[in-house]
Design a protein around this motif. Structure first.
Motif, mmCIF file in Angstrom:
data_model
loop_
_atom_site.group_PDB
_atom_site.id
_atom_site.type_symbol
_atom_site.label_atom_id
_atom_site.label_comp_id
_atom_site.label_asym_id
_atom_site.label_seq_id
_atom_site.Cartn_x
_atom_site.Cartn_y
_atom_site.Cartn_z
ATOM 1 N N THR A 102 37.912 34.876 37.897
ATOM 2 C CA THR A 102 37.896 33.380 38.090
ATOM 3 C C THR A 102 38.362 32.458 36.995
ATOM 4 O O THR A 102 37.818 32.637 35.959
ATOM 5 C CB THR A 102 36.371 33.116 38.736
ATOM 6 N N GLU B 100 39.512 39.640 48.680
ATOM 7 C CA GLU B 100 40.880 39.573 48.549
ATOM 8 C C GLU B 100 41.192 40.580 47.479
ATOM 9 O O GLU B 100 42.331 41.331 47.570
ATOM 10 C CB GLU B 100 41.345 38.373 47.773
ATOM 11 N N ARG C 4 35.254 34.607 47.996
ATOM 12 C CA ARG C 4 36.382 35.141 48.709
ATOM 13 C C ARG C 4 37.292 36.090 47.983
ATOM 14 O O ARG C 4 37.739 36.831 48.528
ATOM 15 C CB ARG C 4 37.313 33.640 48.570
ATOM 16 N N ASP C 5 37.125 36.113 46.718
ATOM 17 C CA ASP C 5 37.820 37.303 45.972
ATOM 18 C C ASP C 5 37.454 38.782 46.335
ATOM 19 O O ASP C 5 38.097 39.700 46.215
ATOM 20 C CB ASP C 5 37.802 36.861 44.197
ATOM 21 N N SER D 200 41.537 40.369 44.337
ATOM 22 C CA SER D 200 42.885 40.108 43.446
ATOM 23 C C SER D 200 43.236 40.840 42.299
ATOM 24 O O SER D 200 44.082 40.986 41.554
ATOM 25 C CB SER D 200 43.038 38.562 43.110
ATOM 26 N N ARG E 221 45.986 42.026 35.467
ATOM 27 C CA ARG E 221 45.454 42.258 36.707
ATOM 28 C C ARG E 221 44.925 43.675 36.738
ATOM 29 O O ARG E 221 45.392 44.600 36.418
ATOM 30 C CB ARG E 221 46.586 42.264 37.627
ATOM 31 N N GLU F 86 45.299 28.221 43.770
ATOM 32 C CA GLU F 86 45.206 29.488 44.205
ATOM 33 C C GLU F 86 46.684 29.792 44.341
ATOM 34 O O GLU F 86 47.247 29.999 45.488
ATOM 35 C CB GLU F 86 44.449 29.619 45.693
ATOM 36 N N ARG G 12 34.772 30.673 45.466
ATOM 37 C CA ARG G 12 35.923 31.310 45.038
ATOM 38 C C ARG G 12 35.465 32.971 44.877
ATOM 39 O O ARG G 12 36.479 33.881 45.051
ATOM 40 C CB ARG G 12 36.562 30.719 43.899
ATOM 41 N N LYS G 13 34.508 33.072 44.209
ATOM 42 C CA LYS G 13 33.914 34.468 43.926
ATOM 43 C C LYS G 13 33.617 35.113 45.251
ATOM 44 O O LYS G 13 34.076 36.590 45.279
ATOM 45 C CB LYS G 13 32.715 34.345 42.798
ATOM 46 N N ASP H 140 48.986 32.794 43.231
ATOM 47 C CA ASP H 140 49.012 34.011 42.709
ATOM 48 C C ASP H 140 50.414 34.834 43.361
ATOM 49 O O ASP H 140 50.313 35.336 44.183
ATOM 50 C CB ASP H 140 47.851 34.889 43.077
ATOM 51 N N ARG I 203 31.722 46.654 39.779
ATOM 52 C CA ARG I 203 32.644 46.108 40.720
ATOM 53 C C ARG I 203 32.794 46.847 42.072
ATOM 54 O O ARG I 203 32.937 46.267 42.971
ATOM 55 C CB ARG I 203 33.869 45.846 40.050
#
Length: 253
Positions: free
Chosen positions: A230, A224, A220-221, A226, A172, A238, A217-218, A240, A180
């Motif tokens: 992905t 988030e 939404r991340d 995370s 993580r 999902e 998903r990308k 986590d 980023r």
């Protein structure tokens, strides 16, 4: 009895009645992307290039054109695409700019969290061996903010992702940097989104619905954060959770 096309049309109309962010949209999203039959052939050619140890300049140039062809095959598979362009404007070169105005494109926008007034998508293809550098990311931010004001989503299609993004099978990520960090700041300032697809993502898109699923998903991340890459679509859940909670989630499995 409804034909396949009529059934899809009915589903798209049903999606129009759902609010953006409704979980039911995710279940219907597979109807918004139909994989082109020719895509597998072009991806096979890309895979040959990826495996080259020391490609020549011509092979690198050809790979750039090949990646642009793959991008076209991908995004013309979205339902509701009515405008699809690749051109040199008065300023920048746009690899691909796609949009639509009908009900099907409205479904795409809802699923991808796009406002209707910012429903255009700009895509940049980068067939480089290294991770995308920050200066390229910065350039697209500037284009979306100052040139393409009606664009709500920018997508980099790359071979090896972008600098600062978590890698597959990495731990993580707790700190952000490079592309980023710029992605996060740009989204916070403009409410516009830029996401990155890599070669691992590309090979999933021969299946109907997968392009929409991965993009969702990308996106939404981006909210988030995370800190995780992905996961492949086939493995996607999902879940986590820290160890003391995960053991309870899987206790009935």
């Amino acid at each position: 009895m409804q034909s396949q096309d009529e059934l899809v049309e009915s589903i798209i109309k049903a999606m129009d009645s759902l609010e953006s962010g409704n979980p039911a949209l995710n279940k219907l999203a597979s109807y918004l992307y139909k994989a082109d039959d020719k895509l597998s052939e072009y991806l096979d050619d890309l895979n040959i290039f990826i495996k080259l140890e020391n490609p020549t300049r011509k092979q690198i140039q050809d790979a750039g054109k090949l990646l642009e062809q793959i991008v076209l095959l991908l995004f013309k598979g979205l339902k509701g695409v009515q405008s699809i362009k690749s051109f040199q404007s008065a300023g920048p070169q746009y690899d691909l700019l796609v949009s639509g105005d009908d009900l099907a494109w409205k479904g795409v926008c809802k699923t991808l969290y796009l406002e209707w007034e910012k429903r255009d998508i700009v895509i940049e293809a980068k067939a480089i061996s290294s991770a995308l550098p920050d200066k390229q990311f910065s350039r697209l931010c500037s284009i979306m903010e100052h040139n393409l004001r009606g664009t709500g989503l920018g997508i980099f299609v790359t071979l090896n992702g972008a600098s600062g993004f978590p890698r597959r099978d990495s731990i993580r990520q707790r700190a952000v940097s490079d592309c980023r960090l710029r992605q996060i700041i740009f989204h916070a300032r403009t409410n516009k989104m830029i996401v990155v697809l890599d070669k691992d993502d590309l090979f999933e898109f021969t299946q109907n619905g997968k392009l929409i699923e991965v993009l969702t998903r990308k996106i939404r991340d981006l909210s988030e954060l995370s800190g995780l890459p992905t996961t492949p679509a086939e493995q996607f859940q999902e879940i986590d959770l820290p160890a003391h909670l995960k053991i309870l989630y899987h206790s009935d499995s």
